[in-house]
Design an enzyme around this catalytic site. Sequence first.
Site, PDB file in Angstrom:
ATOM      1  N   GLU A  50       0.855  -1.187   0.000  1.00  0.00           N
ATOM      2  CA  GLU A  50       0.000   0.000   0.000  1.00  0.00           C
ATOM      3  C   GLU A  50       0.890   1.236   0.000  1.00  0.00           C
ATOM      4  O   GLU A  50       1.745   1.395   0.866  1.00  0.00           O
ATOM      5  CB  GLU A  50      -0.960   0.049   1.189  1.00  0.00           C
ATOM      6  CG  GLU A  50      -1.892   1.255   1.079  1.00  0.00           C
ATOM      7  CD  GLU A  50      -2.996   1.317   2.130  1.00  0.00           C
ATOM      8  OE1 GLU A  50      -3.864   2.192   1.994  1.00  0.00           O
ATOM      9  OE2 GLU A  50      -2.975   0.511   3.082  1.00  0.00           O
ATOM     10  N   ASP A 102       9.383   7.357   1.530  1.00  0.00           N
ATOM     11  CA  ASP A 102       8.424   7.533   0.449  1.00  0.00           C
ATOM     12  C   ASP A 102       8.635   6.414  -0.579  1.00  0.00           C
ATOM     13  O   ASP A 102       9.600   5.645  -0.502  1.00  0.00           O
ATOM     14  CB  ASP A 102       8.510   8.928  -0.172  1.00  0.00           C
ATOM     15  CG  ASP A 102       9.842   9.222  -0.854  1.00  0.00           C
ATOM     16  OD1 ASP A 102      10.466   8.278  -1.394  1.00  0.00           O
ATOM     17  OD2 ASP A 102      10.263  10.391  -0.854  1.00  0.00           O
ATOM     18  N   ASP A 124      -3.433  12.296  -2.886  1.00  0.00           N
ATOM     19  CA  ASP A 124      -3.685  13.734  -2.870  1.00  0.00           C
ATOM     20  C   ASP A 124      -3.869  14.238  -4.310  1.00  0.00           C
ATOM     21  O   ASP A 124      -2.984  14.069  -5.152  1.00  0.00           O
ATOM     22  CB  ASP A 124      -2.503  14.456  -2.222  1.00  0.00           C
ATOM     23  CG  ASP A 124      -2.826  15.896  -1.847  1.00  0.00           C
ATOM     24  OD1 ASP A 124      -3.597  16.531  -2.592  1.00  0.00           O
ATOM     25  OD2 ASP A 124      -2.307  16.378  -0.825  1.00  0.00           O
ATOM     26  N   LYS A 128      -4.755  22.576  -7.225  1.00  0.00           N
ATOM     27  CA  LYS A 128      -4.286  23.777  -7.907  1.00  0.00           C
ATOM     28  C   LYS A 128      -3.409  23.386  -9.094  1.00  0.00           C
ATOM     29  O   LYS A 128      -2.538  22.529  -8.986  1.00  0.00           O
ATOM     30  CB  LYS A 128      -3.502  24.662  -6.937  1.00  0.00           C
ATOM     31  CG  LYS A 128      -4.367  25.266  -5.836  1.00  0.00           C
ATOM     32  CD  LYS A 128      -3.559  26.166  -4.930  1.00  0.00           C
ATOM     33  CE  LYS A 128      -4.445  26.770  -3.834  1.00  0.00           C
ATOM     34  NZ  LYS A 128      -3.691  27.638  -2.918  1.00  0.00           N
ATOM     35  N   ASP A 160     -11.824  10.244  -5.242  1.00  0.00           N
ATOM     36  CA  ASP A 160     -13.126  10.899  -5.384  1.00  0.00           C
ATOM     37  C   ASP A 160     -12.991  12.211  -6.157  1.00  0.00           C
ATOM     38  O   ASP A 160     -13.896  13.042  -6.151  1.00  0.00           O
ATOM     39  CB  ASP A 160     -13.783  11.131  -4.019  1.00  0.00           C
ATOM     40  CG  ASP A 160     -12.943  11.985  -3.091  1.00  0.00           C
ATOM     41  OD1 ASP A 160     -11.890  12.510  -3.536  1.00  0.00           O
ATOM     42  OD2 ASP A 160     -13.324  12.150  -1.916  1.00  0.00           O
TER      43      ASP A 160
END
Length: 218
Positions: A50, A102, A124, A128, A160
């Site tokens: 994950e 990361d 995320d 913008k 979403d």
Amino acid sequence: MKSFYGRRCTKGASKSFVSQIKNDLIYFDAESAKNKIIKFRSKYKKISLEIGFGMGHYLVSHAKNKPNEGIIGCDPFINGNLYIVKSSKNYFLKNLLITNLDFENLLTFLDNVKFLDVFIFFPDPWKKRRHNKRRLINYRMTNLLSQILEKGGKVNVVTDDKEYWDQIISVFSSNKKFSFPSKLNYKSTNNLNIFKTKYSQKALEEKKKTYFNSFQLT
């Protein structure tokens, strides 16, 4: 190497607990990564990954529901790592391994580890326009994912954000190493519980349409 954007730990996190996590059996950093991943790989024939597990709700659920399979999770945000360490003790979980490295730093330690599934839930969207380049999923990312999947393995993505979803479909469509159903899926508000994340709960509460698909390595 992709940069990490954002704070790695909230101000309220206990410094003593953050330091203790380094000694936990299910956690690894750059120093302990190689040895812990080798040992973990030897224990499980099937391993999933994950990327960006947030507070770790799905990862813990996966480990509980599939005790004979291993799952590795990476997320630079230390609070989620702390939550998972606590949960692993509460539920006596040993089939998970986590890090606050990361994804691209983690890659350097995988040494031909191949994953059955990769989960990327609610990455995320960086809404913008000037921040779009920070998005996790791009064409380069699909190539990196193809290197760590078993043949027939899947990248399972949920978001979403419709505009980000369109980009995700575009980059996977452009990479001939992956296939996916011609009919794209979305999860309605009454069947999102399977993902068990903070953001799936938020989507449920806000009655948002949530997009999901599995991209299979051919």
